[in-house]
Design a protein around this motif. Structure first.
Motif, PDB file in Angstrom:
ATOM      1  N   SER A   1      45.000  46.280  45.667  1.00  0.00           N
ATOM      2  CA  SER A   1      44.256  45.435  44.476  1.00  0.00           C
ATOM      3  C   SER A   1      43.817  44.302  45.034  1.00  0.00           C
ATOM      4  O   SER A   1      44.136  43.786  45.950  1.00  0.00           O
ATOM      5  CB  SER A   1      45.296  44.924  43.605  1.00  0.00           C
ATOM      6  OG  SER A   1      44.683  44.351  42.510  1.00  0.00           O
TER       7      SER A   1
ATOM      8  N   ASN B   1      41.085  40.741  44.636  1.00  0.00           N
ATOM      9  CA  ASN B   1      40.777  39.826  43.712  1.00  0.00           C
ATOM     10  C   ASN B   1      39.178  39.669  43.685  1.00  0.00           C
ATOM     11  O   ASN B   1      38.470  39.348  44.469  1.00  0.00           O
ATOM     12  CB  ASN B   1      41.155  38.565  44.304  1.00  0.00           C
ATOM     13  CG  ASN B   1      42.650  38.396  43.991  1.00  0.00           C
ATOM     14  OD1 ASN B   1      43.382  39.047  43.308  1.00  0.00           O
ATOM     15  ND2 ASN B   1      43.191  37.622  45.154  1.00  0.00           N
TER      16      ASN B   1
ATOM     17  N   VAL C   1      33.647  44.097  34.624  1.00  0.00           N
ATOM     18  CA  VAL C   1      35.105  43.511  34.460  1.00  0.00           C
ATOM     19  C   VAL C   1      35.737  44.783  34.101  1.00  0.00           C
ATOM     20  O   VAL C   1      37.126  44.877  34.717  1.00  0.00           O
ATOM     21  CB  VAL C   1      35.153  42.535  33.366  1.00  0.00           C
ATOM     22  CG1 VAL C   1      36.449  42.280  32.885  1.00  0.00           C
ATOM     23  CG2 VAL C   1      34.467  41.258  33.914  1.00  0.00           C
ATOM     24  N   LYS C   2      35.338  45.610  33.025  1.00  0.00           N
ATOM     25  CA  LYS C   2      36.335  46.752  32.670  1.00  0.00           C
ATOM     26  C   LYS C   2      36.506  47.707  33.809  1.00  0.00           C
ATOM     27  O   LYS C   2      37.535  48.287  34.094  1.00  0.00           O
ATOM     28  CB  LYS C   2      35.677  47.672  31.407  1.00  0.00           C
ATOM     29  CG  LYS C   2      36.348  48.655  30.689  1.00  0.00           C
ATOM     30  CD  LYS C   2      35.517  49.146  29.761  1.00  0.00           C
ATOM     31  CE  LYS C   2      36.503  50.412  29.228  1.00  0.00           C
ATOM     32  NZ  LYS C   2      35.444  51.654  28.827  1.00  0.00           N
TER      33      LYS C   2
ATOM     34  N   VAL D   1      36.498  47.245  37.183  1.00  0.00           N
ATOM     35  CA  VAL D   1      37.065  46.378  38.351  1.00  0.00           C
ATOM     36  C   VAL D   1      38.680  46.924  37.803  1.00  0.00           C
ATOM     37  O   VAL D   1      39.656  47.010  38.668  1.00  0.00           O
ATOM     38  CB  VAL D   1      36.571  44.953  38.383  1.00  0.00           C
ATOM     39  CG1 VAL D   1      37.673  44.010  38.992  1.00  0.00           C
ATOM     40  CG2 VAL D   1      35.329  44.991  39.018  1.00  0.00           C
ATOM     41  N   LYS D   2      38.778  46.393  36.214  1.00  0.00           N
ATOM     42  CA  LYS D   2      40.259  46.663  36.061  1.00  0.00           C
ATOM     43  C   LYS D   2      40.996  47.758  35.914  1.00  0.00           C
ATOM     44  O   LYS D   2      42.111  47.966  36.190  1.00  0.00           O
ATOM     45  CB  LYS D   2      40.507  45.798  34.564  1.00  0.00           C
ATOM     46  CG  LYS D   2      40.303  44.361  34.712  1.00  0.00           C
ATOM     47  CD  LYS D   2      40.368  43.681  33.469  1.00  0.00           C
ATOM     48  CE  LYS D   2      40.366  42.077  33.200  1.00  0.00           C
ATOM     49  NZ  LYS D   2      40.348  41.575  31.883  1.00  0.00           N
ATOM     50  N   GLU D   3      40.100  48.586  35.512  1.00  0.00           N
ATOM     51  CA  GLU D   3      40.396  50.177  35.395  1.00  0.00           C
ATOM     52  C   GLU D   3      40.547  50.720  36.994  1.00  0.00           C
ATOM     53  O   GLU D   3      41.666  51.617  37.145  1.00  0.00           O
ATOM     54  CB  GLU D   3      39.472  50.994  34.846  1.00  0.00           C
ATOM     55  CG  GLU D   3      39.188  50.723  33.364  1.00  0.00           C
ATOM     56  CD  GLU D   3      38.137  51.708  32.700  1.00  0.00           C
ATOM     57  OE1 GLU D   3      37.212  52.293  33.498  1.00  0.00           O
ATOM     58  OE2 GLU D   3      38.064  51.710  31.503  1.00  0.00           O
TER      59      GLU D   3
ATOM     60  N   GLY E   1      42.335  49.106  39.013  1.00  0.00           N
ATOM     61  CA  GLY E   1      43.441  48.296  39.595  1.00  0.00           C
ATOM     62  C   GLY E   1      43.357  46.971  40.087  1.00  0.00           C
ATOM     63  O   GLY E   1      44.347  46.404  40.551  1.00  0.00           O
ATOM     64  N   HIS E   2      42.128  46.405  40.251  1.00  0.00           N
ATOM     65  CA  HIS E   2      41.888  45.288  40.868  1.00  0.00           C
ATOM     66  C   HIS E   2      42.038  44.046  39.770  1.00  0.00           C
ATOM     67  O   HIS E   2      42.195  44.448  38.646  1.00  0.00           O
ATOM     68  CB  HIS E   2      40.450  45.197  41.352  1.00  0.00           C
ATOM     69  CG  HIS E   2      40.049  46.328  42.283  1.00  0.00           C
ATOM     70  ND1 HIS E   2      40.790  46.499  43.496  1.00  0.00           N
ATOM     71  CD2 HIS E   2      39.192  47.331  42.350  1.00  0.00           C
ATOM     72  CE1 HIS E   2      40.170  47.503  44.049  1.00  0.00           C
ATOM     73  NE2 HIS E   2      39.294  48.006  43.373  1.00  0.00           N
ATOM     74  N   THR E   3      41.962  42.819  40.196  1.00  0.00           N
ATOM     75  CA  THR E   3      42.036  41.658  39.349  1.00  0.00           C
ATOM     76  C   THR E   3      40.841  40.997  39.382  1.00  0.00           C
ATOM     77  O   THR E   3      40.155  40.918  40.344  1.00  0.00           O
ATOM     78  CB  THR E   3      43.119  40.709  40.033  1.00  0.00           C
ATOM     79  OG1 THR E   3      44.488  41.403  40.137  1.00  0.00           O
ATOM     80  CG2 THR E   3      43.520  39.638  38.980  1.00  0.00           C
ATOM     81  N   VAL E   4      40.244  40.731  38.064  1.00  0.00           N
ATOM     82  CA  VAL E   4      38.953  39.633  37.949  1.00  0.00           C
ATOM     83  C   VAL E   4      39.636  38.319  37.987  1.00  0.00           C
ATOM     84  O   VAL E   4      40.347  38.197  36.845  1.00  0.00           O
ATOM     85  CB  VAL E   4      38.718  40.205  36.697  1.00  0.00           C
ATOM     86  CG1 VAL E   4      37.237  39.027  36.231  1.00  0.00           C
ATOM     87  CG2 VAL E   4      37.983  41.414  36.522  1.00  0.00           C
TER      88      VAL E   4
ATOM     89  N   GLN F   1      35.166  34.997  36.061  1.00  0.00           N
ATOM     90  CA  GLN F   1      33.850  35.594  35.447  1.00  0.00           C
ATOM     91  C   GLN F   1      32.941  34.419  34.909  1.00  0.00           C
ATOM     92  O   GLN F   1      33.444  33.411  34.266  1.00  0.00           O
ATOM     93  CB  GLN F   1      34.150  36.421  34.289  1.00  0.00           C
ATOM     94  CG  GLN F   1      32.952  37.274  33.717  1.00  0.00           C
ATOM     95  CD  GLN F   1      32.947  38.073  32.579  1.00  0.00           C
ATOM     96  OE1 GLN F   1      34.336  38.215  32.063  1.00  0.00           O
ATOM     97  NE2 GLN F   1      31.997  38.855  32.095  1.00  0.00           N
TER      98      GLN F   1
END
Length: 182
Positions: free
Chosen positions: A12, A14, A36-37, A39-41, A43-46, A49
């Protein structure tokens, strides 16, 4: 060339997302919201922003803070890569690069050509590395962000992608840079 993944779990990352625009707001920023969506899908962390006006000094200030931060490994910018007088993202951020990732812009325009034809020559998408932080500058359209994410970033920000990915070059990475061929 075949894309391969090994059996190791993906690391994951950042990631900070920056929208460059004089007119977009949190409610109207479809490109930033898509990134953002996505990246999160994966498994990474935003970790942050922002929406910043298309001003090269404001852009440099925001990205410089992320480059200096121990918490940000990747910056994905959307907007400001066209040819209008206000489009200054490449000029603002490329001076911060320790190394340019020349192949990113070339590959993005190749992929984009298949979607929008010769209009892709007006894209000034660029990328580089600075202090162990990967910085990717994409056009402002949501379609362009989808092309860059699905065609390049999703794989290159995946620690399991072989033979090479950018994860090994980021802050706090201990993975081998490329698969050894014997």
């Amino acid at each position: 060339m075949t894309k391969t993944l090994n059996s190791q779990p993906q690391q994951s990352l950042n990631i900070a997302v920056l929208t460059v625009s004089d007119t977009r707001t949190q409610e109207t920023d479809t490109s930033g919201a898509y990134l953002v969506k996505a990246v999160k899908e994966q498994g990474h962390t935003v970790v942050d922003q922002l929406i910043v006006k298309d001003d090269k000094y404001l852009l440099r200030a925001a990205v410089s803070r992320w480059i200096a931060s121990d918490d940000v490994q990747v910056v994905i910018c959307t907007g400001g890569t066209g040819f209008t007088a206000r489009d200054t993202t490449p000029e603002a951020l490329s001076v911060l690069f320790d190394k340019e990732i020349e192949g990113f812009g070339e590959l993005f325009r190749y992929l984009s050509f298949n979607e929008i034809g010769t209009s892709t020559v007006q894209s000034r998408a660029v990328a580089g590395m600075a202090n162990g932080t990967a910085i990717f500058c994409l056009p402002g359209s949501t379609g362009a962000c989808k092309t860059a994410w699905a065609g390049i970033l999703q794989q290159q920000l995946n620690s399991s992608h072989k033979p090479c990915n950018f994860v090994v070059h980021l802050k706090q990475s201990a993975q081998p840079a490329c698969e050894t061929r014997g």
